[in-house]
Scaffold this active site. Structure first.
Site, PDB file in Angstrom:
ATOM      1  N   TYR A 156      15.263 -14.044   0.591  1.00  0.00           N
ATOM      2  CA  TYR A 156      16.364 -13.714   1.514  1.00  0.00           C
ATOM      3  C   TYR A 156      17.283 -14.742   1.745  1.00  0.00           C
ATOM      4  O   TYR A 156      16.672 -15.908   1.902  1.00  0.00           O
ATOM      5  CB  TYR A 156      15.586 -12.999   2.860  1.00  0.00           C
ATOM      6  N   HIS A 335      16.093   0.162  -1.268  1.00  0.00           N
ATOM      7  CA  HIS A 335      15.172  -0.530   0.200  1.00  0.00           C
ATOM      8  C   HIS A 335      14.070   0.289   0.444  1.00  0.00           C
ATOM      9  O   HIS A 335      13.777   0.618   1.684  1.00  0.00           O
ATOM     10  CB  HIS A 335      15.658  -1.060   1.051  1.00  0.00           C
TER      11      HIS A 335
HETATM   12  C1  FMN Z   1       6.987  -2.266   4.700  1.00  0.00           C
HETATM   13  C2  FMN Z   1       7.872  -2.595   3.538  1.00  0.00           C
HETATM   14  C3  FMN Z   1       8.665  -4.108   3.667  1.00  0.00           C
HETATM   15  C4  FMN Z   1       9.308  -4.079   2.828  1.00  0.00           C
HETATM   16  N1  FMN Z   1       9.769  -5.662   2.697  1.00  0.00           N
HETATM   17  C5  FMN Z   1      10.615  -6.080   1.850  1.00  0.00           C
HETATM   18  C6  FMN Z   1      10.986  -7.508   1.498  1.00  0.00           C
HETATM   19  O1  FMN Z   1      10.341  -8.302   2.236  1.00  0.00           O
HETATM   20  N2  FMN Z   1      11.853  -7.864   0.537  1.00  0.00           N
HETATM   21  C7  FMN Z   1      12.404  -6.777  -0.544  1.00  0.00           C
HETATM   22  O2  FMN Z   1      13.273  -7.267  -1.216  1.00  0.00           O
HETATM   23  N3  FMN Z   1      12.044  -5.498  -0.130  1.00  0.00           N
HETATM   24  C8  FMN Z   1      11.318  -4.949   0.986  1.00  0.00           C
HETATM   25  N4  FMN Z   1      10.832  -3.774   0.982  1.00  0.00           N
HETATM   26  C9  FMN Z   1      11.371  -2.843  -0.052  1.00  0.00           C
HETATM   27  C10 FMN Z   1      10.631  -2.621  -1.201  1.00  0.00           C
HETATM   28  O3  FMN Z   1      10.658  -3.759  -1.913  1.00  0.00           O
HETATM   29  C11 FMN Z   1      11.282  -1.530  -2.197  1.00  0.00           C
HETATM   30  O4  FMN Z   1      12.428  -1.633  -2.460  1.00  0.00           O
HETATM   31  C12 FMN Z   1      10.826  -0.387  -1.335  1.00  0.00           C
HETATM   32  O5  FMN Z   1       9.581  -0.224  -0.814  1.00  0.00           O
HETATM   33  C13 FMN Z   1      10.930   0.816  -2.251  1.00  0.00           C
HETATM   34  O6  FMN Z   1      10.608   1.975  -1.830  1.00  0.00           O
HETATM   35  P1  FMN Z   1       9.402   3.143  -1.796  1.00  0.00           P
HETATM   36  O7  FMN Z   1       8.439   2.235  -1.151  1.00  0.00           O
HETATM   37  O8  FMN Z   1       9.892   4.331  -0.753  1.00  0.00           O
HETATM   38  O9  FMN Z   1       9.357   3.562  -3.315  1.00  0.00           O
HETATM   39  C14 FMN Z   1       9.925  -3.261   1.784  1.00  0.00           C
HETATM   40  C15 FMN Z   1       9.460  -2.193   2.140  1.00  0.00           C
HETATM   41  C16 FMN Z   1       8.598  -1.716   2.888  1.00  0.00           C
HETATM   42  C17 FMN Z   1       8.129  -0.246   2.720  1.00  0.00           C
END
Ligand code: FMN
Length: 439
Positions: A156, A335
């Site tokens: 980030y 996301h």
């Molecule tokens: C609990 C949680 C925390 C996440 N934290 C990050 C993160 O720190 N950085 C990031 O790029 N994406 C983050 N994401 C997004 C995930 O990398 C990914 O894009 C997303 O989980 C995909 O959707 P899905 O889990 O419904 O398939 C996060 C998602 C979740 C569920």
């Protein structure tokens, strides 16, 4: 000629049916809604809200799943596909299958040392893990836990450019094979489940381990403390409401304890020190830059020799621009529906992006991938590989590292069986003509 790998699907079925014959059912369900239900029961309310929750009304999360429902696989017959090869290579990283674990921040809400357990699970299944910038363990420790299985690092973009460089340098030194810059979270989305519990994990010191282990970040914290920065924020507690005030005192104590537990060093010393709280406040002030633009991305070539991946692309023009600028890959993602409510489904965006950029550029995808059949559909629609998000955290909640590995093995077992039943001997054989739109 492709070398057949051990049949993942059959092996996975065996590993479940054999104990099943003795009356032992799997701890980690294979079926998606059962997996979610059981994981929910294993988590605190705040953990569930943060992990399963989405932006606003949840429409983007629903759209992500509905987009998969609009495609149907058309199996071919008599193709003699007795062996399958799931291997592929993305950005020079050899993958046992076209799957990586998505970065997830604050997974420490689920178990202690969450990133280490996820890394162990990823390693056990031979799948790379994209470490989150908001991880619960320092990247150097998580890198050790990968035990040689490749990993990428997700960044980030902070408002402090020296911190950006510091994190990139650490990721390179730790052995990351690519730098994934997440574009879609320059601010947190309107996350109703968290809002209704008043719960922000980072405010309790959860998910800031990459920062508190960073020399530049801690330098900023110390500078701010020396300058006497930031007195306590008003909490909005009405003194005429004693019950609310008592609850606030209890909550405040719990938050203080949580910050002190998460901060490097001993809890006792941390409880007496202003540093844990200053670290949280500094993080909240500088972790992300709402002014992020293409100009920042243009500086990356000079700042790292790692392949650069942009995560969070949804518009085909942004994808085109990224590749024109020399970016190595994009991740089409919303996301997991956590940022913009009523956003385009990631799978629909994938189709548009692939059509715009052509067959060559590396395009990854996440948001809504739950099963091996989903993975098959995304690959047929042009993804080079997918990232698996929430499901691996559900596995973590149910059985630690083994649970993460079980979830991966289930997804890849189903992918392998789907390929064998449909007639795709390799990942390159998973093509668009094996799909039709649902009627
Ligand atoms: C609990 C949680 C925390 C996440 N934290 C990050 C993160 O720190 N950085 C990031 O790029 N994406 C983050 N994401 C997004 C995930 O990398 C990914 O894009 C997303 O989980 C995909 O959707 P899905 O889990 O419904 O398939 C996060 C998602 C979740 C569920």
């Amino acid at each position: 000629m492709t070398v057949p790998q051990p049949a993942r699907g059959r092996a996975r079925q065996d590993s479940i049916y054999r104990p099943g014959a003795l009356g032992i059912a799997p701890l980690v369900p294979t079926e998606v809604t059962a997996l979610e239900r059981r994981a929910r029961a294993a988590m605190s309310r705040k953990a569930w809200a943060y992990i399963a929750g989405g932006a606003g009304s949840g429409a983007t999360m629903r759209a992500n799943r509905e987009a998969f429902d609009r495609w149907r696989v058309v199996p071919r017959m008599l193709h003699a596909t007795s062996g399958r090869d799931l291997r592929t290579t993305v950005l020079g990283t050899d993958l046992a299958a076209p799957l990586l674990l998505a970065p997830v921040g604050a997974a420490g809400l689920v178990v202690d040392d969450a990133d280490l357990r996820i890394a162990e699970g990823a390693h056990a299944s031979g799948i790379p893990y994209v470490f989150s910038c908001q991880g619960s363990c320092p990247m150097e420790e998580t890198a050790q836990a990968m035990a040689g299985t490749p990993f990428w690092y997700q960044l980030y973009w902070s408002t402090d450019e020296e911190l950006v460089d510091s994190m990139i340098g650490r990721a390179e030194a730790a052995g990351a094979r690519a730098l994934v810059v997440t574009l879609d979270t320059t601010m947190l989305g309107w996350r109703t489940e968290d809002l209704d519990l008043g719960s922000l994990p980072f405010a309790r010191g959860e998910g800031i381990a990459q920062y508190t282990s960073d020399p530049r970040f801690m330098e900023i914290v110390r500078e701010r403390l020396a300058a006497g920065a930031r007195s306590a924020q008003p909490l909005g507690i009405d003194p005429r409401k004693p019950l609310q005030a008592a609850r606030a005192a209890k909550g405040g104590l719990a938050t203080l304890l949580s910050m002190s537990r998460q901060h490097p060093g001993g809890v006792r010393d941390n409880l007496r020190s202003p540093q844990p709280r200053a670290a949280v406040e500094t993080f909240l002030d500088i972790y992300s830059n709402p002014g992020l633009s293409w100009e920042h991305i243009a500086t990356l070539r000079e700042r790292t020799s790692l392949p650069v991946v942009l995560k969070g692309i949804l518009h085909e023009d942004d994808a085109r621009k990224a590749f024109d600028m020399g970016v190595d890959a994009v991740v089409v993602s919303n996301h997991g529906g956590r940022q913009v409510d009523r956003s385009i489904a990631a799978l629909d965006a994938l189709v548009r992006v692939r059509a715009a950029v052509g067959p060559e550029p590396t395009v990854l995808m996440d948001s809504g991938v739950r099963t091996g059949a989903d993975l098959f559909v995304a690959l047929a629609l042009g993804a080079d590989a997918c990232l698996l998000g929430r499901p691996h955290v559900y596995g973590l909640a149910l059985d630690g590292a083994d649970g993460v590995s079980a979830v991966i093995d289930n997804v890849l077992g189903e992918l392998d069986l789907t390929m064998g039943l449909v007639g795709a001997a390799s990942i390159a054989d998973i093509t668009r003509d094996l799909l039709v739109p649902a009627y």
